[in-house]
Design a protein around this motif. Structure first.
Motif, PDB file in Angstrom:
ATOM      1  N   ALA A  71      23.876   0.613 -11.295  1.00  0.00           N
ATOM      2  CA  ALA A  71      23.901  -0.529 -10.373  1.00  0.00           C
ATOM      3  C   ALA A  71      24.238  -0.072  -8.957  1.00  0.00           C
ATOM      4  N   ALA A  72      25.181   0.847  -8.839  1.00  0.00           N
ATOM      5  CA  ALA A  72      25.548   1.368  -7.521  1.00  0.00           C
ATOM      6  C   ALA A  72      24.358   2.085  -6.878  1.00  0.00           C
ATOM      7  N   ALA A  73      23.576   2.812  -7.694  1.00  0.00           N
ATOM      8  CA  ALA A  73      22.397   3.510  -7.153  1.00  0.00           C
ATOM      9  C   ALA A  73      21.346   2.518  -6.673  1.00  0.00           C
ATOM     10  N   ALA A  74      21.088   1.458  -7.443  1.00  0.00           N
ATOM     11  CA  ALA A  74      20.113   0.440  -7.026  1.00  0.00           C
ATOM     12  C   ALA A  74      20.587  -0.242  -5.745  1.00  0.00           C
ATOM     13  N   ARG A  75      21.866  -0.589  -5.688  1.00  0.00           N
ATOM     14  CA  ARG A  75      22.422  -1.198  -4.480  1.00  0.00           C
ATOM     15  C   ARG A  75      22.273  -0.241  -3.302  1.00  0.00           C
ATOM     16  N   GLY A  76      22.572   1.036  -3.524  1.00  0.00           N
ATOM     17  CA  GLY A  76      22.454   2.035  -2.464  1.00  0.00           C
ATOM     18  C   GLY A  76      21.037   2.148  -1.936  1.00  0.00           C
ATOM     19  N   CYS A  77      20.059   2.100  -2.834  1.00  0.00           N
ATOM     20  CA  CYS A  77      18.655   2.142  -2.391  1.00  0.00           C
ATOM     21  C   CYS A  77      18.356   0.972  -1.464  1.00  0.00           C
ATOM     22  N   PHE A  78      18.835  -0.219  -1.832  1.00  0.00           N
ATOM     23  CA  PHE A  78      18.592  -1.397  -1.000  1.00  0.00           C
ATOM     24  C   PHE A  78      19.312  -1.269   0.344  1.00  0.00           C
ATOM     25  N   VAL A  79      20.595  -0.947   0.306  1.00  0.00           N
ATOM     26  CA  VAL A  79      21.403  -0.903   1.525  1.00  0.00           C
ATOM     27  C   VAL A  79      20.906   0.189   2.475  1.00  0.00           C
ATOM     28  N   GLN A  80      20.466   1.311   1.936  1.00  0.00           N
ATOM     29  CA  GLN A  80      20.037   2.433   2.775  1.00  0.00           C
ATOM     30  C   GLN A  80      18.592   2.325   3.263  1.00  0.00           C
ATOM     31  N   THR A  81      17.841   1.344   2.752  1.00  0.00           N
ATOM     32  CA  THR A  81      16.464   1.165   3.204  1.00  0.00           C
ATOM     33  C   THR A  81      16.486   0.305   4.459  1.00  0.00           C
ATOM     34  N   ALA A  82      16.294   0.939   5.591  1.00  0.00           N
ATOM     35  CA  ALA A  82      16.406   0.245   6.877  1.00  0.00           C
ATOM     36  C   ALA A  82      15.336  -0.820   7.054  1.00  0.00           C
ATOM     37  N   ASP A  83      14.140  -0.576   6.560  1.00  0.00           N
ATOM     38  CA  ASP A  83      13.026  -1.505   6.739  1.00  0.00           C
ATOM     39  C   ASP A  83      12.373  -1.748   5.375  1.00  0.00           C
ATOM     40  N   VAL A  84      12.873  -2.735   4.650  1.00  0.00           N
ATOM     41  CA  VAL A  84      12.383  -3.042   3.310  1.00  0.00           C
ATOM     42  C   VAL A  84      10.899  -3.404   3.339  1.00  0.00           C
ATOM     43  N   VAL A  85      10.476  -4.171   4.324  1.00  0.00           N
ATOM     44  CA  VAL A  85       9.078  -4.596   4.425  1.00  0.00           C
ATOM     45  C   VAL A  85       8.159  -3.380   4.503  1.00  0.00           C
ATOM     46  N   LEU A  97      -2.127  -3.597  -3.175  1.00  0.00           N
ATOM     47  CA  LEU A  97      -2.370  -4.995  -2.794  1.00  0.00           C
ATOM     48  C   LEU A  97      -3.055  -5.088  -1.435  1.00  0.00           C
ATOM     49  N   THR A  98      -2.635  -4.280  -0.489  1.00  0.00           N
ATOM     50  CA  THR A  98      -3.250  -4.295   0.842  1.00  0.00           C
ATOM     51  C   THR A  98      -4.720  -3.905   0.756  1.00  0.00           C
ATOM     52  N   ARG A  99      -5.027  -2.841   0.000  1.00  0.00           N
ATOM     53  CA  ARG A  99      -6.427  -2.421  -0.175  1.00  0.00           C
ATOM     54  C   ARG A  99      -7.265  -3.512  -0.832  1.00  0.00           C
ATOM     55  N   SER A 100      -6.640  -4.340  -1.661  1.00  0.00           N
ATOM     56  CA  SER A 100      -7.357  -5.404  -2.364  1.00  0.00           C
ATOM     57  C   SER A 100      -7.411  -6.701  -1.565  1.00  0.00           C
ATOM     58  N   GLY A 101      -6.915  -6.680  -0.316  1.00  0.00           N
ATOM     59  CA  GLY A 101      -6.972  -7.860   0.537  1.00  0.00           C
ATOM     60  C   GLY A 101      -5.776  -8.792   0.426  1.00  0.00           C
ATOM     61  N   PHE A 102      -4.673  -8.305  -0.135  1.00  0.00           N
ATOM     62  CA  PHE A 102      -3.504  -9.154  -0.345  1.00  0.00           C
ATOM     63  C   PHE A 102      -2.295  -8.698   0.463  1.00  0.00           C
ATOM     64  N   ALA A 103      -2.512  -8.231   1.679  1.00  0.00           N
ATOM     65  CA  ALA A 103      -1.404  -7.788   2.536  1.00  0.00           C
ATOM     66  C   ALA A 103      -0.429  -8.933   2.801  1.00  0.00           C
ATOM     67  N   ASP A 104      -0.929 -10.161   2.902  1.00  0.00           N
ATOM     68  CA  ASP A 104      -0.037 -11.308   3.119  1.00  0.00           C
ATOM     69  C   ASP A 104       0.915 -11.496   1.942  1.00  0.00           C
ATOM     70  N   ASP A 105       0.464 -11.194   0.733  1.00  0.00           N
ATOM     71  CA  ASP A 105       1.336 -11.306  -0.440  1.00  0.00           C
ATOM     72  C   ASP A 105       2.502 -10.327  -0.345  1.00  0.00           C
ATOM     73  N   VAL A 106       2.227  -9.139   0.170  1.00  0.00           N
ATOM     74  CA  VAL A 106       3.287  -8.146   0.346  1.00  0.00           C
ATOM     75  C   VAL A 106       4.309  -8.668   1.353  1.00  0.00           C
ATOM     76  N   ALA A 107       3.831  -9.224   2.445  1.00  0.00           N
ATOM     77  CA  ALA A 107       4.736  -9.767   3.463  1.00  0.00           C
ATOM     78  C   ALA A 107       5.575 -10.909   2.905  1.00  0.00           C
ATOM     79  N   ILE A 108       4.960 -11.778   2.134  1.00  0.00           N
ATOM     80  CA  ILE A 108       5.692 -12.905   1.541  1.00  0.00           C
ATOM     81  C   ILE A 108       6.727 -12.409   0.532  1.00  0.00           C
ATOM     82  N   ALA A 109       6.355 -11.442  -0.287  1.00  0.00           N
ATOM     83  CA  ALA A 109       7.256 -10.928  -1.322  1.00  0.00           C
ATOM     84  C   ALA A 109       8.483 -10.240  -0.740  1.00  0.00           C
TER      85      ALA A 109
END
Length: 151
Positions: A71-85, A97-109
């Protein structure tokens, strides 16, 4: 069982803590679900790891713990990722998804804390409970509103 992701991480963390999960009597297991490759083998997904880390971070900020090393490792991955998007967009699922035309889905997710809905499995179906403890940090700055979002 509660369904969580980047979009409702803080709401899920608050809901779990408010219902006394994360204690010795009611431990919490956060699972980054992943996906399946076409051959059926497990396909780990960066967005699921980051979502799990975001939920664990929300739990820890409410005093839930101690965290397991996983759990600490998963939390660390999130906290240390400066730009999740950008990280999710650059990952294998985001590129596919972007190659398949669903870049907006990535942004929403990847809209962190875009909603307060906390899906709770009840009698074999998810019930759309709402975290009613107050507005979420990014709720008023989100770029879009989706059907079914609760604000």
């Amino acid at each position: 069982m509660v369904a969580g992701c980047l979009r409702n991480a803080t709401a899920v963390g608050r809901w779990l803590a408010r219902h006394d999960y994360g204690t010795a009597q009611r431990p919490v297991v956060v699972i980054a679900a992943g996906e399946r490759w076409p051959d059926g083998s497990l396909r780990p997904a960066l967005e699921d790891l980051l979502g799990a880390g975001a939920i664990i971070d929300a739990l820890e900020s409410r005093g839930v713990g101690p965290l397991s090393p996983e759990a600490a490792a998963a939390r660390g991955c999130f906290v240390q990722t400066a730009d999740v998007v950008s990280a999710v967009a650059a990952g294998s699922s985001g590129r596919e998804l972007t190659r398949s035309g669903f870049a907006d889905d990535v942004a929403i997710a990847t809209e962190l804390d875009a909603g307060a809905t906390v899906p709770v499995l009840t009698d074999g179906a998810f019930d759309d409970s709402t975290d009613e403890t107050g507005p979420l940090p990014n709720q008023w700055h989100r770029p879009s509103r989706l059907p079914g979002d609760v604000t």
